[in-house]
Design an enzyme around this catalytic site. Structure first.
Site, mmCIF file in Angstrom:
data_model
loop_
_atom_site.group_PDB
_atom_site.id
_atom_site.type_symbol
_atom_site.label_atom_id
_atom_site.label_comp_id
_atom_site.label_asym_id
_atom_site.label_seq_id
_atom_site.Cartn_x
_atom_site.Cartn_y
_atom_site.Cartn_z
ATOM 1 N N HIS A 293 2.819 3.593 4.513
ATOM 2 C CA HIS A 293 3.640 2.532 4.153
ATOM 3 C C HIS A 293 4.905 2.408 5.288
ATOM 4 O O HIS A 293 4.991 3.183 5.962
ATOM 5 C CB HIS A 293 4.268 2.221 2.937
ATOM 6 C CG HIS A 293 4.955 3.721 2.458
ATOM 7 N ND1 HIS A 293 4.430 4.848 2.336
ATOM 8 C CD2 HIS A 293 6.243 3.730 2.348
ATOM 9 C CE1 HIS A 293 5.350 5.724 1.772
ATOM 10 N NE2 HIS A 293 6.561 5.178 1.918
ATOM 11 N N ARG B 94 18.229 -6.332 4.631
ATOM 12 C CA ARG B 94 17.645 -5.965 3.405
ATOM 13 C C ARG B 94 18.244 -4.422 2.904
ATOM 14 O O ARG B 94 18.484 -3.603 3.789
ATOM 15 C CB ARG B 94 16.036 -5.687 3.586
ATOM 16 C CG ARG B 94 15.074 -4.988 2.479
ATOM 17 C CD ARG B 94 13.864 -4.992 2.994
ATOM 18 N NE ARG B 94 13.082 -4.626 1.931
ATOM 19 C CZ ARG B 94 12.873 -3.403 1.402
ATOM 20 N NH1 ARG B 94 13.232 -2.294 2.327
ATOM 21 N NH2 ARG B 94 11.725 -3.032 0.575
#
Length: 351
Positions: free
Chosen positions: A287, A297
């Site tokens: 990932h 973020r």
């Protein structure tokens, strides 16, 4: 030949343009300035890669209390997601919305401190905390992570001498809640394999687990620079609380997919150690986090880790992996990253 006055003017214009360019690329931390040579050495195509968005399998933990059949079905669904995706998300997980919101707010405050202060001071009051940013050993853009993080071992979290610190108090509360959740999920996944064991409670206590507070600054340079490069987690379980900006991607069936954020859910993923311990019943998958050109973020990750001397040995036969200690695994990963530039992981430990 060009006369000296024209050459001087051109040099002046070049200096001014470079100053404007650097100012436009300024970030906190100073990622572009620090790694500018990597951008100069490697030409990147500045375009957005379209990756299909999916929702992760959703597990409602409230169903565990609904009756025996419902409980068993819930566990099977969790195990199926761990096998087919390596990821799932949980709702009704027992961690209050208020605590999650306070954790996010306090995290944002500390990251918005000046870079010099973050880099030089212990802003979280944890004696073992580590502030990290970028990728000091990166030799190309594929190894660069456009992010900053506070790495917090939980060993010092319960120190009551910092109870007057709001951030410290919030981290302590969150760490206790997410630790309990991780133990519960690990036990349920173990139960699905036909085992009832105190292995995780005995080996994955506060002294070996840790939190990582993450911030991914806006990245105006290239959409192909990762906020966090592709990897698998070197733990048993990771529990992630993220904002709604998005950017998390995982590899499924050989293709990258984008994870659609769910405001009510926490994300859970299987780590390398659980894949080895379950003899590949559960999968630790690659990932990464992609950058956003305009918006920062935030996320908080909890890592369920054992002590360094804990032996990782499969609970099933025939064994796919030889037994090893967590310390041996970590050392091999670090050696591979130093010598090859990337992690090899579990293939190093095949029988």
């Amino acid at each position: 030949m060009m006369d000296s006055s024209k050459q001087s003017l051109l040099n002046s214009q070049k200096d001014m343009s470079e100053q404007v360019y650097e100012k436009n690329q300024e970030s906190d931390p100073p990622l572009h300035k620090t790694y500018r040579t990597l951008f100069e050495k490697q030409q990147m195509e500045n375009h957005d890669v379209i990756v299909e968005e999916h929702e992760l399998p959703l597990i409602d933990l409230h169903i565990l209390k609904a009756g025996r059949q419902e409980r068993e079905k819930c566990i099977r669904n969790m195990a199926k997601a761990s096998s087919e995706w390596g990821f799932f998300q949980v709702v009704n997980h027992g961690i209050s919305t208020d605590l999650l919101k306070r954790m996010s707010n306090e995290q944002a405050k500390v990251f918005r401190q000046p870079f010099e202060k973050k880099a030089k001071e212990k802003l979280l009051d944890f004696s073992l905390e580590t502030y990290r940013w970028g990728a000091p050993s990166a030799t190309n853009l594929q190894q660069l992570s456009w992010s900053e993080a506070f790495h917090i071992p939980l060993a010092k979290c319960s120190d009551s001498s910092y109870s007057d610190n709001t951030l410290r108090r919030t981290i302590n509360e969150y760490a206790a809640a997410v630790s309990d959740l991780a133990q519960q999920l690990a036990q349920l996944l173990t139960e699905n394999l036909g085992f009832r064991t105190s292995y995780f409670a005995q080996n994955c206590g506060p002294s070996s687990c840790y939190l990582r507070l993450n911030r991914y600054p806006p990245c105006p340079v290239s959409s192909e620079v990762c906020g966090l490069i592709s990897h698998t987690d070197s733990d048993f379980l990771t529990i992630l609380h993220q904002d709604q900006v998005g950017g998390l991607q995982l590899k499924k069936d050989g293709k990258w997919i984008t994870v659609k954020p769910n405001q009510k859910a926490l994300i859970v993923n299987i780590g390398d150690l659980f894949q080895a311990w379950s003899n590949d019943a559960y999968k630790s998958v690659e990932h990464r986090v992609m950058t956003n050109r305009k918006v920062e973020r935030f996320s908080v990750a909890f890592f369920l880790c054992p002590s360094y001397d804990t032996i990782i040995e499969t609970c099933r036969r025939p064994a796919i992996y030889r037994k090893f200690t967590f310390e041996e695994f970590r050392q091999q990963v670090q050696e591979d990253v130093r010598s090859m530039g990337h992690k090899i992981g579990l293939p190093r430990f095949l029988v």
